[in-house]
Design a protein around this motif. Structure first.
Motif, PDB file in Angstrom:
ATOM      1  N   UNK A  82       0.806  -1.136   0.080  1.00 56.52           N
ATOM      2  CA  UNK A  82      -0.032  -0.012   0.005  1.00 56.52           C
ATOM      3  C   UNK A  82       1.028   1.502   0.051  1.00 56.52           C
ATOM      4  N   UNK A  83       0.237   2.332  -0.582  1.00 60.56           N
ATOM      5  CA  UNK A  83       1.021   3.636  -0.684  1.00 60.56           C
ATOM      6  C   UNK A  83       1.072   4.235  -1.797  1.00 60.56           C
ATOM      7  N   UNK A  84       1.821   5.114  -2.139  1.00 61.25           N
ATOM      8  CA  UNK A  84       1.798   6.000  -3.485  1.00 61.25           C
ATOM      9  C   UNK A  84       2.536   5.426  -4.447  1.00 61.25           C
ATOM     10  N   UNK A  85       2.917   6.079  -5.321  1.00 60.68           N
ATOM     11  CA  UNK A  85       3.507   5.556  -6.410  1.00 60.68           C
ATOM     12  C   UNK A  85       4.825   4.894  -6.082  1.00 60.68           C
ATOM     13  N   UNK A  86       5.462   4.018  -6.754  1.00 66.08           N
ATOM     14  CA  UNK A  86       6.517   3.121  -6.253  1.00 66.08           C
ATOM     15  C   UNK A  86       7.464   3.915  -5.488  1.00 66.08           C
ATOM     16  N   UNK A 124      -1.304   1.904 -13.033  1.00 64.37           N
ATOM     17  CA  UNK A 124      -0.651   0.825 -13.973  1.00 64.37           C
ATOM     18  C   UNK A 124       0.330   0.191 -13.212  1.00 64.37           C
ATOM     19  N   UNK A 125       0.688  -1.136 -13.499  1.00 59.37           N
ATOM     20  CA  UNK A 125       1.878  -1.958 -13.083  1.00 59.37           C
ATOM     21  C   UNK A 125       2.646  -2.351 -14.199  1.00 59.37           C
ATOM     22  N   UNK A 126       3.899  -2.856 -14.300  1.00 58.24           N
ATOM     23  CA  UNK A 126       4.642  -3.368 -15.254  1.00 58.24           C
ATOM     24  C   UNK A 126       5.981  -3.986 -14.367  1.00 58.24           C
ATOM     25  N   UNK A 127       6.819  -4.608 -15.213  1.00 61.13           N
ATOM     26  CA  UNK A 127       7.870  -5.531 -14.969  1.00 61.13           C
ATOM     27  C   UNK A 127       8.931  -5.262 -15.968  1.00 61.13           C
ATOM     28  N   UNK A 163      14.065  -8.719 -11.271  1.00 58.70           N
ATOM     29  CA  UNK A 163      13.014  -8.003 -11.878  1.00 58.70           C
ATOM     30  C   UNK A 163      12.497  -6.887 -11.003  1.00 58.70           C
ATOM     31  N   UNK A 164      12.000  -5.829 -12.010  1.00 63.67           N
ATOM     32  CA  UNK A 164      11.790  -4.702 -11.286  1.00 63.67           C
ATOM     33  C   UNK A 164      10.302  -4.198 -11.573  1.00 63.67           C
ATOM     34  N   UNK A 165       9.445  -4.207 -10.600  1.00 70.66           N
ATOM     35  CA  UNK A 165       7.926  -3.993 -10.672  1.00 70.66           C
ATOM     36  C   UNK A 165       7.936  -2.443 -10.479  1.00 70.66           C
ATOM     37  N   UNK A 166       7.036  -1.562 -11.412  1.00 73.75           N
ATOM     38  CA  UNK A 166       6.717  -0.395 -11.325  1.00 73.75           C
ATOM     39  C   UNK A 166       5.284  -0.093 -11.046  1.00 73.75           C
ATOM     40  N   UNK A 167       4.884   0.817 -10.053  1.00 75.55           N
ATOM     41  CA  UNK A 167       3.481   1.205  -9.888  1.00 75.55           C
ATOM     42  C   UNK A 167       3.406   2.709 -10.279  1.00 75.55           C
ATOM     43  N   UNK A 168       2.313   2.910 -11.167  1.00 72.56           N
ATOM     44  CA  UNK A 168       2.278   4.371 -11.671  1.00 72.56           C
ATOM     45  C   UNK A 168       1.257   5.148 -10.486  1.00 72.56           C
ATOM     46  N   UNK A 169       0.559   4.633  -9.623  1.00 68.05           N
ATOM     47  CA  UNK A 169      -0.521   5.391  -8.966  1.00 68.05           C
ATOM     48  C   UNK A 169      -0.341   4.698  -7.590  1.00 68.05           C
ATOM     49  N   UNK A 170      -1.186   5.175  -6.845  1.00 67.43           N
ATOM     50  CA  UNK A 170      -1.388   4.548  -5.570  1.00 67.43           C
ATOM     51  C   UNK A 170      -1.780   3.372  -5.452  1.00 67.43           C
ATOM     52  N   UNK A 171      -1.253   2.426  -4.739  1.00 64.81           N
ATOM     53  CA  UNK A 171      -1.534   1.040  -4.546  1.00 64.81           C
ATOM     54  C   UNK A 171      -2.231   0.665  -3.350  1.00 64.81           C
ATOM     55  N   UNK A 172      -3.290  -0.067  -3.433  1.00 64.38           N
ATOM     56  CA  UNK A 172      -4.148  -0.353  -2.600  1.00 64.38           C
ATOM     57  C   UNK A 172      -3.947  -1.698  -1.937  1.00 64.38           C
ATOM     58  N   UNK A 173      -4.699  -2.061  -0.957  1.00 69.64           N
ATOM     59  CA  UNK A 173      -4.257  -3.147  -0.219  1.00 69.64           C
ATOM     60  C   UNK A 173      -5.002  -4.532  -0.989  1.00 69.64           C
ATOM     61  N   UNK A 174      -5.871  -4.306  -2.054  1.00 70.84           N
ATOM     62  CA  UNK A 174      -6.574  -5.216  -2.741  1.00 70.84           C
ATOM     63  C   UNK A 174      -5.789  -5.306  -4.164  1.00 70.84           C
ATOM     64  N   UNK A 175      -4.919  -4.650  -4.432  1.00 69.30           N
ATOM     65  CA  UNK A 175      -3.899  -4.669  -5.686  1.00 69.30           C
ATOM     66  C   UNK A 175      -2.820  -5.859  -5.334  1.00 69.30           C
ATOM     67  N   UNK A 176      -2.514  -6.458  -6.385  1.00 68.98           N
ATOM     68  CA  UNK A 176      -1.293  -7.433  -6.235  1.00 68.98           C
ATOM     69  C   UNK A 176      -0.854  -7.497  -7.511  1.00 68.98           C
ATOM     70  N   UNK A 177       0.526  -8.066  -7.405  1.00 73.88           N
ATOM     71  CA  UNK A 177       1.207  -8.548  -8.527  1.00 73.88           C
ATOM     72  C   UNK A 177       2.205  -9.632  -8.175  1.00 73.88           C
ATOM     73  N   UNK A 178       2.207 -10.699  -9.331  1.00 79.00           N
ATOM     74  CA  UNK A 178       3.011 -11.652  -8.948  1.00 79.00           C
ATOM     75  C   UNK A 178       4.094 -11.911 -10.122  1.00 79.00           C
TER      76      UNK A 178
END
Length: 164
Positions: free
Chosen positions: A19-23, A53-56, A137-152
């Motif tokens: 959780x929190x802001x952009x990466x 968004x998210x990407x790797x 690997x490097x995961x980027x998030x472009x906006x605030x991530x909530x506790x319901x978001x996930x990436x694998x």
């Protein structure tokens, strides 16, 4: 060369509930080692993102993990529900093909570009092969991530060794 099965998993990372802001510091980096006799590397990325968004990006190192260079980046995942995987396939020997195509007047060309960390756009490769055993690997998030978001992210290798 033949198909070597099964693929060996060298990284299986679940970024659940971040959780929190952009990466923070630009993203989440997860380092791993690949076996010395690896033929190629496959990256599978799934994400569930409500906003943003998210990407790797797959990155490799020629100095044991001090400096990393971009090899390939997935497309940006936005408003996804974790059902569609993004895939990267990275060669160990030989240059890849940079997917950035530029047009100047009537000339269309594609060429090797910068490979420093964080220089690739979505769905691009730098042209670099694997440079050593230390990779990340490097995961980027472009906006605030909530506790319901996930990436694998799963990183798998094909190896010449029967035990690797």
């Amino acid at each position: 060369m033949s198909i070597r099965l099964p693929l060996k998993t060298v990284l299986d990372y679940d970024d659940v509930g971040q959780t929190g802001a952009t990466s923070v510091a630009g993203g989440v980096a997860k380092a791993f080692l690949i076996p010395q006799d690896t033929d190629n590397v496959v990256v599978k990325f799934t994400a569930s993102v409500i906003a943003g968004t998210a990407d790797v990006t797959f990155q490799t190192s020629d100095d044991g993990g001090t400096t990393y260079y971009d090899v390939a980046r997935t497309s940006l995942v936005s408003n996804a529900n974790n059902t569609t995987a993004q895939w990267l396939s990275i060669p160990v020997v030989g240059a890849g093909v940079r997917t950035a195509v530029t047009q100047s007047a009537s000339v269309i060309s594609a060429g090797i570009g910068a490979a420093a960390a964080s220089t690739l756009a979505g769905q691009q490769v730098s042209g670099l092969p694997i440079l050593g055993q230390a990779n990340r690997i490097f995961i980027r998030y472009s906006a605030a991530v909530t506790s319901t978001d996930l990436a694998r992210v799963k990183v798998l290798v094909n190896s010449q060794s029967a035990t690797a």
